[in-house]
Design a protein around this motif. Sequence first.
Motif, PDB file in Angstrom:
ATOM      1  N   PRO A  43       0.831  -1.204   0.000  1.00  0.00           N
ATOM      2  CA  PRO A  43       0.000   0.000   0.000  1.00  0.00           C
ATOM      3  C   PRO A  43       0.865   1.254   0.000  1.00  0.00           C
ATOM      4  O   PRO A  43       2.064   1.200   0.307  1.00  0.00           O
ATOM      5  N   ASN A  44       0.243   2.365  -0.313  1.00  0.00           N
ATOM      6  CA  ASN A  44       0.991   3.625  -0.412  1.00  0.00           C
ATOM      7  C   ASN A  44       1.329   4.148   0.980  1.00  0.00           C
ATOM      8  O   ASN A  44       0.794   5.153   1.454  1.00  0.00           O
ATOM      9  N   SER A  45       2.196   3.432   1.644  1.00  0.00           N
ATOM     10  CA  SER A  45       2.608   3.844   2.987  1.00  0.00           C
ATOM     11  C   SER A  45       3.980   4.482   2.921  1.00  0.00           C
ATOM     12  O   SER A  45       4.652   4.481   1.893  1.00  0.00           O
ATOM     13  N   ALA A  46       4.420   5.005   4.047  1.00  0.00           N
ATOM     14  CA  ALA A  46       5.717   5.667   4.104  1.00  0.00           C
ATOM     15  C   ALA A  46       6.839   4.648   3.960  1.00  0.00           C
ATOM     16  O   ALA A  46       6.662   3.456   4.192  1.00  0.00           O
ATOM     17  N   ASN A  47       7.987   5.154   3.571  1.00  0.00           N
ATOM     18  CA  ASN A  47       9.167   4.309   3.449  1.00  0.00           C
ATOM     19  C   ASN A  47      10.053   4.465   4.685  1.00  0.00           C
ATOM     20  O   ASN A  47       9.996   5.469   5.395  1.00  0.00           O
ATOM     21  N   PHE A  48      10.904   3.471   4.945  1.00  0.00           N
ATOM     22  CA  PHE A  48      11.883   3.584   6.024  1.00  0.00           C
ATOM     23  C   PHE A  48      13.273   3.596   5.409  1.00  0.00           C
ATOM     24  O   PHE A  48      13.484   3.111   4.296  1.00  0.00           O
ATOM     25  N   ALA A  49      14.219   4.187   6.123  1.00  0.00           N
ATOM     26  CA  ALA A  49      15.586   4.282   5.634  1.00  0.00           C
ATOM     27  C   ALA A  49      16.265   2.919   5.716  1.00  0.00           C
ATOM     28  O   ALA A  49      16.072   2.163   6.666  1.00  0.00           O
ATOM     29  N   SER A  50      17.104   2.624   4.728  1.00  0.00           N
ATOM     30  CA  SER A  50      17.731   1.305   4.642  1.00  0.00           C
ATOM     31  C   SER A  50      18.664   1.014   5.809  1.00  0.00           C
ATOM     32  O   SER A  50      18.833  -0.134   6.215  1.00  0.00           O
ATOM     33  N   SER A  56      16.684  -2.654  10.640  1.00  0.00           N
ATOM     34  CA  SER A  56      17.295  -3.734  11.420  1.00  0.00           C
ATOM     35  C   SER A  56      16.233  -4.579  12.107  1.00  0.00           C
ATOM     36  O   SER A  56      16.308  -5.815  12.129  1.00  0.00           O
ATOM     37  N   ASN A  57      15.232  -3.915  12.672  1.00  0.00           N
ATOM     38  CA  ASN A  57      14.159  -4.650  13.340  1.00  0.00           C
ATOM     39  C   ASN A  57      13.377  -5.515  12.356  1.00  0.00           C
ATOM     40  O   ASN A  57      12.979  -6.637  12.675  1.00  0.00           O
ATOM     41  N   LEU A  58      13.159  -4.982  11.141  1.00  0.00           N
ATOM     42  CA  LEU A  58      12.437  -5.750  10.132  1.00  0.00           C
ATOM     43  C   LEU A  58      13.225  -6.989   9.727  1.00  0.00           C
ATOM     44  O   LEU A  58      12.659  -8.081   9.592  1.00  0.00           O
ATOM     45  N   ASN A  59      14.530  -6.838   9.527  1.00  0.00           N
ATOM     46  CA  ASN A  59      15.356  -7.992   9.157  1.00  0.00           C
ATOM     47  C   ASN A  59      15.312  -9.068  10.233  1.00  0.00           C
ATOM     48  O   ASN A  59      15.234 -10.266   9.936  1.00  0.00           O
ATOM     49  N   LEU A  60      15.341  -8.628  11.494  1.00  0.00           N
ATOM     50  CA  LEU A  60      15.272  -9.586  12.594  1.00  0.00           C
ATOM     51  C   LEU A  60      13.919 -10.276  12.631  1.00  0.00           C
ATOM     52  O   LEU A  60      13.816 -11.495  12.845  1.00  0.00           O
ATOM     53  N   PRO A 118      10.237  -2.801  -1.595  1.00  0.00           N
ATOM     54  CA  PRO A 118      11.444  -2.271  -0.961  1.00  0.00           C
ATOM     55  C   PRO A 118      11.160  -1.082  -0.051  1.00  0.00           C
ATOM     56  O   PRO A 118      10.493  -0.122  -0.449  1.00  0.00           O
ATOM     57  N   ASN A 119      11.642  -1.191   1.198  1.00  0.00           N
ATOM     58  CA  ASN A 119      11.569  -0.107   2.186  1.00  0.00           C
ATOM     59  C   ASN A 119      10.150   0.334   2.515  1.00  0.00           C
ATOM     60  O   ASN A 119       9.951   1.434   3.037  1.00  0.00           O
ATOM     61  N   LYS A 120       9.164  -0.501   2.251  1.00  0.00           N
ATOM     62  CA  LYS A 120       7.786  -0.148   2.576  1.00  0.00           C
ATOM     63  C   LYS A 120       7.483  -0.497   4.032  1.00  0.00           C
ATOM     64  O   LYS A 120       7.936  -1.510   4.551  1.00  0.00           O
ATOM     65  N   GLU A 121       6.686   0.335   4.674  1.00  0.00           N
ATOM     66  CA  GLU A 121       6.364   0.117   6.081  1.00  0.00           C
ATOM     67  C   GLU A 121       5.179  -0.827   6.262  1.00  0.00           C
ATOM     68  O   GLU A 121       4.826  -1.151   7.403  1.00  0.00           O
ATOM     69  N   ASP A 122       4.586  -1.280   5.159  1.00  0.00           N
ATOM     70  CA  ASP A 122       3.488  -2.236   5.234  1.00  0.00           C
ATOM     71  C   ASP A 122       3.520  -3.061   3.954  1.00  0.00           C
ATOM     72  O   ASP A 122       3.536  -2.497   2.856  1.00  0.00           O
ATOM     73  N   ALA A 123       3.541  -4.362   4.078  1.00  0.00           N
ATOM     74  CA  ALA A 123       3.624  -5.198   2.887  1.00  0.00           C
ATOM     75  C   ALA A 123       3.070  -6.586   3.182  1.00  0.00           C
ATOM     76  O   ALA A 123       3.177  -7.094   4.301  1.00  0.00           O
TER      77      ALA A 123
END
Length: 654
Positions: A43-50, A56-60, A118-123
Motif C-alpha cells: 500500500p501507499n505507505s511511508a518508506n523507512f531508511a535502509s 534492522s528490526n524488520l530484518n530480525l 522495498p523499504n515499505k512500512e506495510d507489505a
Amino acid sequence: MSLHCWRVANGAPSVVLFLLLSCLLITIFNGFCSADPLLFYCPNSANFASNSTAASNLNLLLSSLSSQTSLKGGFCNISVGIDTSPVYGLALCRSDVNSTVCGNCVETASRDILSFCPNKEDATIWYEHCQLRYSYTRFFSLMVYAGKYPPWNDKQPNVANPDEFSQILDGLLNQLITQIGSNSSDSMSAIRDASVPGTGTVQGMAQCTRDISIGDCENCLRDAAGDLEGCCSTRQGGMLLDTSCDLTFEVSTVKGRGKSLIIIITSISVTVLVLFAGSCVYYLCKRKGRQGDEEKSQNALLTSMKEMTSKHVSDQDKNPSELPLIDFDTIKIATNNFSDTNKLGRGGFGTVYQGTLPDGKEMAVKRLSRRSWQGVEEFKNEVLLIAKLQHRNLVKLLGCSVEGEEKLLIYEFMHNISLDVFIFDPIRRLQLDCRTRLNIIDGIARGLLYLHEDSRLKIIHRDLKPSNVLLDKEMTAKISDFGMARIFCEDQNTANTRRVVGTYGYMSPEYAMEGIFSVKSDVFSFGVILLEIVSGKKNNSYLKEHGQILLAYIWRLWDEGEPLDFVDPSMISSCLRTEEILRCIHIGLLCVQREAADRPTMSNVIVMLETDSRDLPQPKEPAFALGRVVVQNDQSSTVICSVNAVTISNLTAR
C-alpha cells in the motif's frame, strides 16, 4: 493452482527413500510448484531508511518468522523492537502442506518481500503454500477485509455447464465456511470437494490467520465468497486473497495439464513402488538382524545375571557377595505397577520408583528407559561394578531384574532421596545445618577415595553430581549411579574417549574438551559439589544473578578476600567456627583448578578436611573462571551430557 501438489508419506521405512523421492519430486514438479508469488501488496505507505533501526528490526523479524513458522504448526505472529521502531509480522502456511514445504515457503517469502516491496512500512506477499505480512502498525487480531484477485484467476478456463456449476460452487463455499465455524481445532481451515456432473470434482479450501476470532474469520470468508462468486463462478478455478483469510477452488479434470499430471504421477508411482519395495526389504533385513543382535545380547545378559546368582562374584574378593535376580512380576507388584504415586524421580537413563518387597523391605527400583542409550553393556557394567563394591558411602545394590526389553536395578531405599532435593530447595536446605553439610562432604570424599584407591579396582565414576549422591535416614551420603563408571588397571592413570559422558558444569575441562579422564576428573566434580553444598545454589544459577558461573564468581570473591559472601547464610548461622567453612571453600578451589596435575587426590582431600586451612597450598585460577564453557568434538565423536537434572544427547555420525 493445484491444491495438492504433493504429500510425502509419513513413516517411510527408509531415510534413503525419503531423500530420493524428495529430489525426484522437486525436480519433476518444479514447473507446477512455482516459487513466484501469487500476489504481493504494498500500500501507499511511508518508506523507512535502509540503514535505520526500523530496517534492522524488520530484518530480525523476517528471520524469526522464517525460522519459527514451521516449528509452530504453520502460523506465527511476532513483534520486534517494541521500545524502538516496533514492527509486527505474521506468517501463515496452508494447512495441507508439511513443515518442510512450509519452512521453505516462508523463507522465500521473507526474502522476496523486501524485493517486491522495498523499504515499505506495510507489505503482504502470497504464495501457493504460504503468505507473509509485516507492518509498522500493529494489526494483530484486526480484521479489515480487502480481498484481492491474483492474476492466476485470469488463466482459468470457463466450465461447460455454468448454471449448474455455480449452484454447486455456492454450496461448497458455504460448507467450507460452516465447517470452520464449527471446527474445534486451532487450524481455522477447511478443505472439501464436490462432484460436478460431466466435469469432474471441484475442490475448495478456506483458511484464516489464527490471530482473529472465529466470528471475524467467518465474516472475512463470507465477504471473500461473495467476491469470488462474482468473478469466477463460471470458471474452473478462482482465488480470493486477503490479509486475514484466503478462499480458493479448482476443478480437477482429465484434460490438458491434468492429463500430463497423470502421466507424470504414473511414472512416479512406478518409481516409488520400486524404491519402496527395495527399501522395505532393506529395512526388514536390518530390523531382523538388529532384533537378532538384541535377542542375543539380552540372552547373554540374562545368562550373566543368572550366573551371578549361583556363584560368588569373584573368588578373589575378600567379602564375596551374591546378587539376586529378582522376578519382574515381583517388582511390578512391589511398585504398584510402576505407578506415578511410587515415582521418586527421573534421571537421564530412566525413572526411579519406590517399592516394598513381600518381606516388608523397602527398595528403590531404577527402570531403565527403553529409549535410553544405556543399553545392555552399560546395564551389565553397572550391575557388575556395584556387586563388587561394598562401602558405607556407596549405595548398595540389592538385585536386578531382566525380562524382554525391561532392565531393572534394585537398590537399598534412601529415605531422604538425593542431595539435590535438599541443597537446592530453599525450605529443605534449612534442614542441613553446618555439621550435616560437613558430614555429607566428608562422606562423598570417603566414597570417592574408596573407588579410586581402597577398592580392589580403581574406578572412575565420570558422572558425579548432587542427584547421584543419595541420603539415608541419618543423612549419610552414598554415591550412586555407576552406569558410566570406568575401571582402571592398577598402574593406569588416565584414559581417552571419544564418547564423552557426564554433566556439563561438573565435567573437568580436559574431559569435556579432549575426552581425557582420570581420578582427577572425579576430583573436579567433587570440588563443584562441595562449593554447591556450601553456597546452597546450583552452579548455573550464578549466571542469572551475577553474570558468571559458580567457579568464576567464587574465584572473584576469593581474590577480593570476601569468600564468606558466597556461603549460604543458614550454614554460617549454624557453624561454630567460620574457619571450617573457609577450609571447605579453600579445598573446593583446589579441586577445580584448571590443570589436572594441580588438583589433589581424594586421599589428600580427606587429610585436608582435617587440616588447618593455613597449612593448605594456595589455589590457582579454576577452570572456566571467565564464565565460558567451550566443548569441542570432532565429527566422529559422541557427546552425551546432562545439564543439572536434564539429560541432553548430541549425537554425531560415526
